[in-house]
Design an enzyme around this catalytic site. Sequence first.
Site, mmCIF file in Angstrom:
data_model
loop_
_atom_site.group_PDB
_atom_site.id
_atom_site.type_symbol
_atom_site.label_atom_id
_atom_site.label_comp_id
_atom_site.label_asym_id
_atom_site.label_seq_id
_atom_site.Cartn_x
_atom_site.Cartn_y
_atom_site.Cartn_z
ATOM 1 N N ALA A 164 0.893 -1.005 -0.349
ATOM 2 C CA ALA A 164 0.316 0.775 0.114
ATOM 3 C C ALA A 164 0.687 1.568 -0.081
ATOM 4 C CB ALA A 164 -0.760 0.262 1.600
ATOM 5 N N PHE A 188 -5.501 5.252 -2.245
ATOM 6 C CA PHE A 188 -5.735 5.913 -1.232
ATOM 7 C C PHE A 188 -5.289 7.483 -1.286
ATOM 8 C CE2 PHE A 188 -5.062 8.748 2.895
ATOM 9 C CZ PHE A 188 -6.688 8.894 3.698
ATOM 10 N N ALA A 190 -2.823 9.852 -0.206
ATOM 11 C CA ALA A 190 -1.872 10.248 0.310
ATOM 12 C C ALA A 190 -0.874 9.125 -0.323
ATOM 13 C CB ALA A 190 -1.696 10.270 1.094
ATOM 14 N N LYS A 191 -1.208 8.228 -0.972
ATOM 15 C CA LYS A 191 -1.163 6.952 -1.306
ATOM 16 C C LYS A 191 0.510 7.152 -2.396
ATOM 17 C CE LYS A 191 -0.977 3.483 1.613
ATOM 18 N NZ LYS A 191 -2.153 4.708 2.585
ATOM 19 N N PRO A 192 1.820 6.853 -2.681
ATOM 20 C CA PRO A 192 2.850 7.468 -3.911
ATOM 21 C C PRO A 192 1.669 7.157 -5.614
ATOM 22 C CG PRO A 192 3.622 5.430 -2.754
ATOM 23 C CD PRO A 192 2.479 5.977 -2.139
#
Length: 378
Positions: A164, A188, A190-192
């Site tokens: 994740a 999500f 804010a993920k990479p």
Amino acid sequence: MQFRDLKKQYQVLKKPMDEAISKVLEASNYISGTQVAELEEKLAAYVGVKHCITCGNGTDALTLALMTWGIGEGDAVFVPDFTFFSSAETVAYEGATPVFVDVLEDTFNMDPDSLERAVKAVLAEGKLTPKVMVVVDLFGLPADYDRLQKIADQYGMYILEDGAQGFGGACKGRRVGSFGDISTTSFFPAKPLGCYGDGGAVFTDNDEWAALLKSYRIHGKGTGKYDNVRIGMNSRLDTIQAAILQVKLQAFEEYELEDVNRVAAVYTEQLKDCVKVPEIPEGYLSGWAQYSILLKDKEARDSLQAYLKEQDVPSMIYYPKGMHQQTAFAGCELYGETFKVSEDICGRVLALPLSPYLTEEDQQKVIRLIREKTGAKA
């Protein structure tokens, strides 16, 4: 200053992003539109596996993997103590027993020695059967899969890669998402690689498992919409989110991953003499979900965070407590492990603003304030 500058990202990608969303709105095919299958093909190719099955979120992705293997009561699933709650929550939700494992201070990832001790302790007790290790690529860095695979092979366990936070990370020519027997990621925001809501994906090279995953994510679907051959769940990636992710994936491949690594390298070079910076082993590449430093103790960490806040610099603590300290897991069997590293890190860790779009001016402000507060030479 933004912690993860999604506003700037949208400004840069506004034209193709708006066009992609408009196409979905015009076609009004909001569930299982063509963009979903297109995205799955692109993600599978990027990661380097045969199958990508998208779903509603990263937590569902973990659940779908466990369902595919039939994990449940009587099974032991080994989870790093220093991680987000869903890595262990999904195990308990399936009726299996999460067994926590300490981590390495230098990389924040699962400690193979702690894992092997825990496996041996479970076998010695004789109540549970070791089945799976949930290996988390924490903060963007792939775990030590060379050692972990040997342990998996020795004890007949599956590797479930929780990627994740690791999307884009790599080791020895392989990308995050390809190390597990089944691997997962989260989209999500804010993920990479993040969308504009919730989303997730599962990766595997196994054709049989891929077919099961596709069935489980849509109510245990068989040959048709109303042919339900098993108990499943409702976990589909919306067409709009798939369209958004196609735009973001292109930017991620073309420049974002390179740029976020450049920003991280500046932090490392200019902070390594005053705080403990993340260690990237030779041959590894991080996807940099977070840039987390370690202070000498909790007092120093909390003081620095307060100082940064006074100067309008955001920071985050990932994570303030280990899995074995969570109320939901009170009384769980620890199998002799003490989690000294995990507990120590929880009191010292601090994540700094990080983004491919972080300006040099903002980054230098962060660096200057940290050096000031820690008493480092200018």
